[in-house]
Enzyme design. Structure first.
Site, PDB file in Angstrom:
ATOM      1  N   SER A 129     -12.217   1.344  -2.555  1.00 19.07           N
ATOM      2  CA  SER A 129     -10.989   0.807  -1.965  1.00 19.07           C
ATOM      3  C   SER A 129     -10.383  -0.234  -2.899  1.00 19.07           C
ATOM      4  CB  SER A 129     -11.309   0.202  -0.586  1.00 19.07           C
ATOM      5  OG  SER A 129     -10.119  -0.074   0.098  1.00 19.07           O
ATOM      6  N   ASN A 130      -9.495  -1.046  -2.401  1.00 17.51           N
ATOM      7  CA  ASN A 130      -8.883  -2.099  -3.219  1.00 17.51           C
ATOM      8  C   ASN A 130      -8.599  -3.323  -2.356  1.00 17.51           C
ATOM      9  OD1 ASN A 130      -6.131  -1.865  -2.059  1.00 17.51           O
ATOM     10  ND2 ASN A 130      -6.295   0.195  -2.914  1.00 17.51           N
ATOM     11  N   HIS A 131      -8.029  -4.354  -2.965  1.00 14.05           N
ATOM     12  CA  HIS A 131      -7.896  -5.652  -2.287  1.00 14.05           C
ATOM     13  C   HIS A 131      -6.653  -5.798  -1.412  1.00 14.05           C
ATOM     14  CE1 HIS A 131     -11.286  -7.284  -4.325  1.00 14.05           C
ATOM     15  NE2 HIS A 131     -10.759  -7.140  -5.516  1.00 14.05           N
TER      16      HIS A 131
END
Ligand code: CTP
Length: 404
Positions: free
Chosen positions: A209-211
């Site tokens: 995933s990412n932030h």
């Protein structure tokens, strides 16, 4: 636009930031607004009614009974008189009363009687502002349709530094002006927003995933709702508190799920805002069981995910408007403009990772907007809610349904 003739109740509650309400009063009066100040009882410990009545050019009310005459200050009449009920600063105490229908002073009574829109500018110390009870109360008042002028970050009166400072008076006036000008410009329009990250499963317990926090997308969703739009949100997994009941809300995890949910409603949308940080790649195979630790290194084969904006961009019909986002770390403008063309966007909002205070997780952002007609607009570092207003202003200018 000035605030000529607008009737504003300015509620002042007990907070160190009450001194800023003097400056706020001046700015509102200078814009032409009629400002009726109501103070909570504890606000009297922080600033005098004399200061505020001099600046507002009207008597200041803080109790049910008028001092000179013995008459009562009719909170029902006050509530009906106002075009806007603004509380700045709003203390944790007053917030708690608003959230729970407690009515023990003129300010809280007028809040309950007011039929006009309400804007609340909290001011607290950072730990207070993060306390679950305050977070819950903030959510509650927003679920009543009250507009939150989110606190800003910076040095606090306690000496601590963090989020909790009342929004600066200049910014509040800006929001008030936007509120009066941009009211219901999206009435009858259907808007889809993709927001948050996506999660691509590796096995039943792990993912890529990412932030992305989803805050920028949520700021847009909130403002669109206020401006009358019917808002459809397709959200990846986010961890901010939101009142989903105001929107047509769909929770998704992966890029494919986000695409499927968006594609289904896309044909009936007037505007689509692609604010999600979609994972470009996901594991080629999802392991059915938890992958056990073995070798010192391991490889996960990835495959490209569907590009939601590109695919739907190719299906866009002429009266639909698509807005994209780009987050770049180098050669930013060129990359953003290339994406604008490639994905058939009408407008792209470029976030720069290089700017301090801009980007993923925070409450502020600084953006460049590029339109397909070659227009460029640059923002300063602002609250995400203010950036959202600016983006919506640009959408309105490009749309066929308003003259904005
Ligand atoms: N986007 C999308 N689906 C994807 C990837 C991106 O809908 N699979 C959308 C984003 O929501 C954003 C825009 O496309 O509005 C640009 O996203 P970005 O990640 O910056 O662009 P990419 O095309 O993925 O390019 P790169 O990551 O190589 O910079």
């Amino acid at each position: 636009m000035s605030l000529q003739g607008k009737r504003i109740i300015l509620g002042v509650s007990g907070s160190i930031a009450a001194y800023k309400s003097a400056h706020l009063t001046r700015l509102l009066v200078k814009e032409g607004a009629e400002v009726q100040i109501i103070m909570s009882t504890s606000a009297l410990d922080f600033i005098t009614p004399l200061t505020l009545s001099t600046l507002s050019k009207r008597p200041v009310y803080h109790q049910f009974q008028k001092d000179e005459t013995g008459e009562w200050n009719n909170h029902v009449e006050l509530g009906l008189w106002a075009d806007l009920f603004l509380v700045a600063p709003m203390s944790a105490n007053t917030l708690g009363k608003f959230a729970n229908g407690i009515c023990d002073n003129l300010l809280t009574a007028t809040y309950l009687s007011a039929r006009c829109p309400v804007m609340l500018a909290p001011a607290m110390d950072l730990d207070m502002y993060q306390h679950p009870s305050v977070r819950k109360n903030l959510e509650t008042v927003q679920s009543f349709g009250n507009h939150l002028l989110d606190a800003e970050s910076g040095e606090l009166a306690s000496g601590l530094s963090g989020k909790g400072r009342m929004m600066e008076p200049e910014h509040i006036v800006e929001q008030v002006k936007r509120f009066f000008t941009s009211k219901l410009d999206f009435q009858g329009k259907k808007v889809l927003i993709t927001l948050g990250p996506t999660q691509e499963a590796i096995d039943p317990v792990r993912y890529i995933s990412n932030h992305s926090s989803g805050k920028m997308g949520m700021a847009l969703a909130e403002q669109l709702k206020e401006q009358g739009a019917e808002v459809y949100v397709v959200a990846g997994p986010i961890h901010i508190s939101v009142d989903k009941s105001k929107f047509h809300w769909l929770d998704v995890m992966s890029a494919q799920e986000m695409f499927d949910a968006s594609a289904e409603i896309h044909p009936k949308m007037d505007v689509v805002i692609f604010a999600a940080a979609v994972a470009d790649y996901g594991p080629a195979e999802v392991a059915p069981e938890k992958i056990k630790k073995s070798e010192d290194t391991m490889q996960i084969r990835l495959k490209k995910n569907i590009d939601i904006a590109l695919t739907l961009g190719n299906q866009k019909h002429p009266n639909q408007l698509h807005v994209g986002f780009a987050l770049e770390t180098e050669n930013e403008s060129a990359h953003a403009k290339a994406k604008l063309a490639k994905k058939n966007f009408d407008m792209i909002v470029l976030n720069s990772m290089k700017e301090k205070g801009a980007g993923f997780r925070g409450d502020t952002n600084k953006v460049h907007i590029f339109t397909k007609n070659g227009k460029q607009v640059e923002s300063s570092l602002m609250q995400k809610s203010e950036i959202a207003s600016m983006i919506l202003d640009e959408i309105k200018k490009m749309s066929s349904w308003t003259e904005a």
